[in-house]
Design a protein around this motif. Structure first.
Motif, PDB file in Angstrom:
ATOM      1  N   GLU A   1       0.813  -1.228   0.000  1.00  0.00           N
ATOM      2  CA  GLU A   1       0.000   0.000   0.000  1.00  0.00           C
ATOM      3  C   GLU A   1       0.841   1.269   0.000  1.00  0.00           C
ATOM      4  OE1 GLU A   1      -2.553  -0.457   3.368  1.00  0.00           O
ATOM      5  OE2 GLU A   1      -3.725  -2.044   2.404  1.00  0.00           O
ATOM      6  N   GLN A   2       2.101   1.169   0.419  1.00  0.00           N
ATOM      7  CA  GLN A   2       2.984   2.333   0.469  1.00  0.00           C
ATOM      8  C   GLN A   2       3.667   2.615  -0.871  1.00  0.00           C
ATOM      9  OE1 GLN A   2       3.239  -0.254   2.888  1.00  0.00           O
ATOM     10  NE2 GLN A   2       1.831   0.908   4.173  1.00  0.00           N
ATOM     11  N   GLY A   3       3.364   1.808  -1.883  1.00  0.00           N
ATOM     12  CA  GLY A   3       3.950   2.016  -3.197  1.00  0.00           C
ATOM     13  C   GLY A   3       5.296   1.348  -3.377  1.00  0.00           C
ATOM     14  N   SER A   4       5.676   0.508  -2.438  1.00  0.00           N
ATOM     15  CA  SER A   4       6.915  -0.251  -2.531  1.00  0.00           C
ATOM     16  C   SER A   4       6.556  -1.716  -2.767  1.00  0.00           C
ATOM     17  CB  SER A   4       7.716  -0.074  -1.237  1.00  0.00           C
ATOM     18  OG  SER A   4       8.990  -0.655  -1.372  1.00  0.00           O
ATOM     19  N   PHE A   5       7.437  -2.628  -2.420  1.00  0.00           N
ATOM     20  CA  PHE A   5       7.194  -4.056  -2.615  1.00  0.00           C
ATOM     21  C   PHE A   5       7.510  -4.814  -1.339  1.00  0.00           C
ATOM     22  CE2 PHE A   5       8.029  -2.440  -6.816  1.00  0.00           C
ATOM     23  CZ  PHE A   5       7.149  -3.140  -7.628  1.00  0.00           C
ATOM     24  N   PHE A   6       6.883  -5.993  -1.199  1.00  0.00           N
ATOM     25  CA  PHE A   6       7.300  -6.932  -0.169  1.00  0.00           C
ATOM     26  C   PHE A   6       7.464  -8.293  -0.827  1.00  0.00           C
ATOM     27  CE2 PHE A   6       2.765  -7.663  -0.142  1.00  0.00           C
ATOM     28  CZ  PHE A   6       2.610  -8.999   0.209  1.00  0.00           C
ATOM     29  N   VAL A   7       8.193  -9.178  -0.152  1.00  0.00           N
ATOM     30  CA  VAL A   7       8.438 -10.524  -0.675  1.00  0.00           C
ATOM     31  C   VAL A   7       7.269 -11.405  -0.263  1.00  0.00           C
ATOM     32  CG1 VAL A   7       9.985 -12.511  -0.675  1.00  0.00           C
ATOM     33  CG2 VAL A   7      10.927 -10.195  -0.478  1.00  0.00           C
ATOM     34  N   GLN A   8       6.462 -11.816  -1.236  1.00  0.00           N
ATOM     35  CA  GLN A   8       5.344 -12.719  -0.969  1.00  0.00           C
ATOM     36  C   GLN A   8       5.841 -14.160  -0.890  1.00  0.00           C
ATOM     37  OE1 GLN A   8       1.889 -12.227  -0.352  1.00  0.00           O
ATOM     38  NE2 GLN A   8       2.169 -14.361   0.174  1.00  0.00           N
ATOM     39  N   ASN A   9       6.699 -14.551  -1.828  1.00  0.00           N
ATOM     40  CA  ASN A   9       7.232 -15.913  -1.878  1.00  0.00           C
ATOM     41  C   ASN A   9       8.737 -15.856  -2.067  1.00  0.00           C
ATOM     42  OD1 ASN A   9       4.396 -15.986  -3.446  1.00  0.00           O
ATOM     43  ND2 ASN A   9       4.663 -17.825  -2.215  1.00  0.00           N
TER      44      ASN A   9
END
Length: 146
Positions: free
Chosen positions: A130-138
């Motif tokens: 939601e902050q416009g960045s990325f996270f590692v899902q897998n």
């Protein structure tokens, strides 16, 4: 390094050419990979912040889920110091997660006190937050023997 394991500019078109999202995907993937392995090698505890509550990690066949558990798993690996040398980075956009990126990395891992490097492969699925960045899902990690 470019996607073929050669040193050089990383601002060219990635596989598939054409520019646009392909170039953006490549830039994000390379920046993530550089940050991830530098952090892994120097401050492994900080990696947990790259994962979310629904994230999953498979490390040599052992699966854990959630940022806290993933952080714990990375901290208890059977080596304290290591150095990653990335050889290749390949990426693709992921239509199932709009804006997501699938990243595949191959490289060498040097463990402190060991003479020989170990080859590894790792796959990340990066998903926008939601902050416009990325996270590692897998995240899937394997040593390559042979």
């Amino acid at each position: 390094m470019d996607g073929q394991g050669k040193e050089g500019s990383s601002n060219g078109a990635s596989a598939g050419g054409g520019g646009g999202w392909s170039d953006q995907c490549d830039v994000v993937a390379r920046a993530f990979v550089e940050y991830y392995y530098q952090t892994f090698d120097t401050n492994r505890a900080a990696l947990a912040a790259l994962y979310g509550q629904t994230s999953m990690l498979s490390f040599e066949g052992h699966m854990v889920a959630g940022a806290e558990e993933i952080g714990r798993k990375l901290l208890v690996l059977p080596f304290e110091q290591c150095r990653h040398a990335v050889c290749t980075v390949d990426c693709q956009p992921t239509p199932s997660f709009p804006g997501g990126i699938l990243v595949f990395v191959s490289g060498n891992l040097q463990l402190a006190g060991e003479e020989h490097q170990l080859r590894f492969s790792q796959m990340f699925q990066l998903v926008p937050n939601e902050q416009g960045s990325f996270f590692v899902q897998n995240d899937i990690f394997r040593l390559n023997y042979g």
